[in-house]
Design a protein around this motif. Structure first.
Motif, short mmCIF file in Angstrom:
data_model
loop_
_atom_site.label_atom_id
_atom_site.label_comp_id
_atom_site.label_asym_id
_atom_site.label_seq_id
_atom_site.Cartn_x
_atom_site.Cartn_y
_atom_site.Cartn_z
N TRP A 70 -3.42 56.04 -53.74
CA TRP A 70 -4.45 56.86 -53.11
C TRP A 70 -5.45 57.33 -54.16
CZ3 TRP A 70 -4.87 56.95 -48.00
CH2 TRP A 70 -3.73 56.64 -47.25
N GLN A 71 -6.70 57.07 -53.91
CA GLN A 71 -7.76 57.46 -54.85
C GLN A 71 -8.05 58.94 -54.72
OE1 GLN A 71 -11.79 55.99 -54.04
NE2 GLN A 71 -11.98 55.41 -56.19
N TRP A 72 -8.18 59.60 -55.87
CA TRP A 72 -8.51 61.04 -55.87
C TRP A 72 -9.39 61.35 -57.07
CZ3 TRP A 72 -8.84 64.98 -52.77
CH2 TRP A 72 -8.95 66.27 -53.28
N ARG A 73 -10.62 61.74 -56.81
CA ARG A 73 -11.55 62.11 -57.87
C ARG A 73 -11.97 63.57 -57.76
NH1 ARG A 73 -15.91 57.40 -56.99
NH2 ARG A 73 -15.47 58.05 -54.84
N GLY A 74 -11.12 64.36 -57.14
CA GLY A 74 -11.43 65.77 -56.96
C GLY A 74 -11.94 66.04 -55.56
N TYR A 122 -5.95 74.15 -58.62
CA TYR A 122 -5.18 73.54 -57.53
C TYR A 122 -5.57 72.08 -57.30
CZ TYR A 122 -3.84 72.74 -52.61
OH TYR A 122 -3.33 72.23 -51.44
N TRP A 123 -6.87 71.81 -57.16
CA TRP A 123 -7.29 70.44 -56.88
C TRP A 123 -7.04 69.51 -58.07
CZ3 TRP A 123 -7.33 69.77 -52.07
CH2 TRP A 123 -7.91 70.68 -51.19
N GLU A 124 -6.99 70.07 -59.26
CA GLU A 124 -6.74 69.25 -60.44
C GLU A 124 -5.36 68.61 -60.39
OE1 GLU A 124 -7.52 67.33 -63.96
OE2 GLU A 124 -8.91 68.52 -62.75
N CYS A 125 -4.41 69.28 -59.75
CA CYS A 125 -3.04 68.76 -59.76
C CYS A 125 -2.76 67.80 -58.60
CB CYS A 125 -2.03 69.90 -59.74
SG CYS A 125 -1.72 70.63 -58.12
N TRP A 126 -3.74 67.53 -57.76
CA TRP A 126 -3.50 66.63 -56.63
C TRP A 126 -3.22 65.20 -57.09
CZ3 TRP A 126 -4.46 66.52 -50.96
CH2 TRP A 126 -4.12 67.75 -50.38
N HIS A 127 -3.63 64.87 -58.30
CA HIS A 127 -3.23 63.56 -58.85
C HIS A 127 -1.71 63.44 -58.86
CE1 HIS A 127 -7.25 62.43 -60.22
NE2 HIS A 127 -7.40 63.65 -60.63
N ALA A 128 -1.03 64.55 -59.17
CA ALA A 128 0.43 64.54 -59.23
C ALA A 128 1.07 64.68 -57.86
CB ALA A 128 0.91 65.67 -60.15
N LEU A 129 0.37 65.29 -56.90
CA LEU A 129 0.94 65.50 -55.57
C LEU A 129 0.88 64.24 -54.71
CD1 LEU A 129 -0.50 69.04 -54.71
CD2 LEU A 129 1.82 68.48 -55.46
N ALA A 187 -10.52 58.54 -48.77
CA ALA A 187 -9.70 58.80 -47.59
C ALA A 187 -9.11 60.21 -47.59
CB ALA A 187 -8.59 57.76 -47.50
N ILE A 188 -8.64 60.67 -48.73
CA ILE A 188 -8.01 61.99 -48.80
C ILE A 188 -9.03 63.08 -48.49
CG2 ILE A 188 -6.74 63.61 -50.26
CD1 ILE A 188 -5.21 61.06 -49.52
N ASN A 189 -10.21 63.00 -49.07
CA ASN A 189 -11.25 63.98 -48.77
C ASN A 189 -11.67 63.93 -47.31
OD1 ASN A 189 -12.34 65.69 -51.10
ND2 ASN A 189 -12.15 63.69 -52.09
N ALA A 190 -11.68 62.72 -46.73
CA ALA A 190 -12.03 62.60 -45.31
C ALA A 190 -11.01 63.32 -44.44
CB ALA A 190 -12.12 61.12 -44.93
N LEU A 191 -9.73 63.17 -44.76
CA LEU A 191 -8.68 63.86 -44.01
C LEU A 191 -8.79 65.37 -44.16
CD1 LEU A 191 -5.60 61.59 -44.79
CD2 LEU A 191 -6.65 61.92 -42.54
N LEU A 192 -9.01 65.84 -45.38
CA LEU A 192 -9.11 67.27 -45.62
C LEU A 192 -10.29 67.87 -44.87
CD1 LEU A 192 -8.37 67.31 -49.46
CD2 LEU A 192 -6.93 68.34 -47.70
N SER A 193 -11.45 67.24 -44.97
CA SER A 193 -12.65 67.78 -44.31
C SER A 193 -12.47 67.83 -42.80
CB SER A 193 -13.87 66.94 -44.68
OG SER A 193 -14.18 67.08 -46.05
#
Length: 350
Positions: A196-200, A184-191, A209-215
């Protein structure tokens, strides 16, 4: 009924008749004046306190008398704990909960149901996103989630517990959950839209920022589930999938698994892809990422809108808000523990 978020630093909350009086100090930096907000107690469902805010004993007592849960967070959004009202008088329900926790077969089936719901809802989120894209990365994620769910369904129910097993027999369930989460998290690059930076998925501290929002969103969701469990009378600290620990609301963490993608993940993807929030809404300090005050208010507003969104409940013939659905799932769990229904049915959307 509403959730009251207290985040203006150094505010003082007092009891004033049948309401909470929130005294918010002025801010010379922004030019804002000292002000007061009055919130009727009969309109409050729960309270979330973030940072340096003072609640008087009278205010806390009034909240407890009305069985309103108060959840405390640090300034950067970590959970400190919750002040919950005394349990309900239904001791038989809690005894049934403790018995299921110590019975390996019962505990395994409940843990399996929580992850069953989570994996299927994760897959639904990706399926919806892929309807207009036909992206190979999303298709690979969907396949990985299907395989993880099949593996979960094939697991044999244990008949005895190994006292030396630190996972208490839940390791193979966590293995399936980990397999599905990785896909699931692997495909967040496509979502996520570009920019927006996403390294998992990374939890503490969130590196972007994305991990901060999720947490932060998961902390708010946990507090919502904990409140419902406390009102119903289940012990939020004795779970089935998650191990109990000092101050750890294990059952709240169990029950929230099904709702993570439907509430928090959905809101995060929406607000970043529609530019409700942008990179200027985050501050990077000492390897930690946090939202600005205005961005936090925006995010909480969007989360509340999601909690109040109506959906057809999969087990009942009526529509209910997501907040109400959380309560209904807690009640279904209580009925399953008491033997009033044969098994706990996870919350699954299509």
């Amino acid at each position: 009924m509403q959730t009251v978020y207290l985040s203006h630093q150094y505010s003082i909350v007092k009891l004033e008749g049948e309401a909470l009086r929130v005294e918010i100090p002025g801010d010379k930096a922004t030019g804002s004046d000292r002000r007061m907000v009055r919130v009727p107690l009969n309109s409050i469902e729960r309270v979330v306190v973030q940072g340096e805010i003072t609640l008087t004993a009278a205010a806390l007592g009034a909240l407890l008398d009305r069985r309103i849960c108060t959840h405390f967070l640090t300034w950067n959004g970590r959970s400190r704990g919750a002040l919950t009202p005394d349990p309900t008088r239904n001791a038989a329900m809690r005894l049934a909960q403790y018995h299921a926790h110590t019975d390996i077969g019962s505990r395994f089936r409940l843990a399996q149901a929580f992850i069953d719901g989570k994996l299927r809802n994760l897959r639904t989120l990706v399926l919806r996103a892929n309807r207009s894209r036909e992206d190979a990365r999303l298709l690979a994620s969907i396949q990985g989630l299907r395989e993880a769910h099949r593996n979960l369904q094939r697991l044999p129910i244990p008949t005895s517990a190994d006292p030396t097993d630190r996972m208490h027999g839940m390791g193979i369930i966590f293995g399936c959950e980990g397999q599905g989460s990785a896909a699931y998290w692997e495909c967040w690059h496509a979502l996520l839209n570009e920019g927006w930076q996403w390294r998992g998925r990374r939890r503490q501290p969130p590196p972007d920022a994305i991990n901060a929002l999720l947490s932060y969103g998961y902390v708010i969701l946990t507090s919502q589930v904990l409140s419902q469990l406390a009102v119903i009378g289940l012990d939020p600290y004795i779970g089935f999938l998650h191990q109990p620990g000092f101050g750890k609301p294990a059952l709240a963490l169990d029950l929230m698994e099904e709702f993570r993608p439907l509430i928090v993940d959905s809101v995060v993807l929406t607000i970043v892809n529609t530019r409700v929030l942008n990179q200027n809404d985050f501050r990077y300090e000492s390897g930690n990422v946090r939202l600005t005050d205005e961005a936090r208010k925006t995010f909480l507003t969007k989360l509340e809108e999601r909690f109040n969104t109506e959906i057809a409940h999969p087990h009942f013939n009526y529509r209910a808000t997501y907040r109400r659905c959380i309560e209904l799932q807690a009640r279904l769990l209580a009925k399953a523990l008491m033997g009033e229904i044969p098994a706990y049915p996870p919350f699954i959307v299509r």
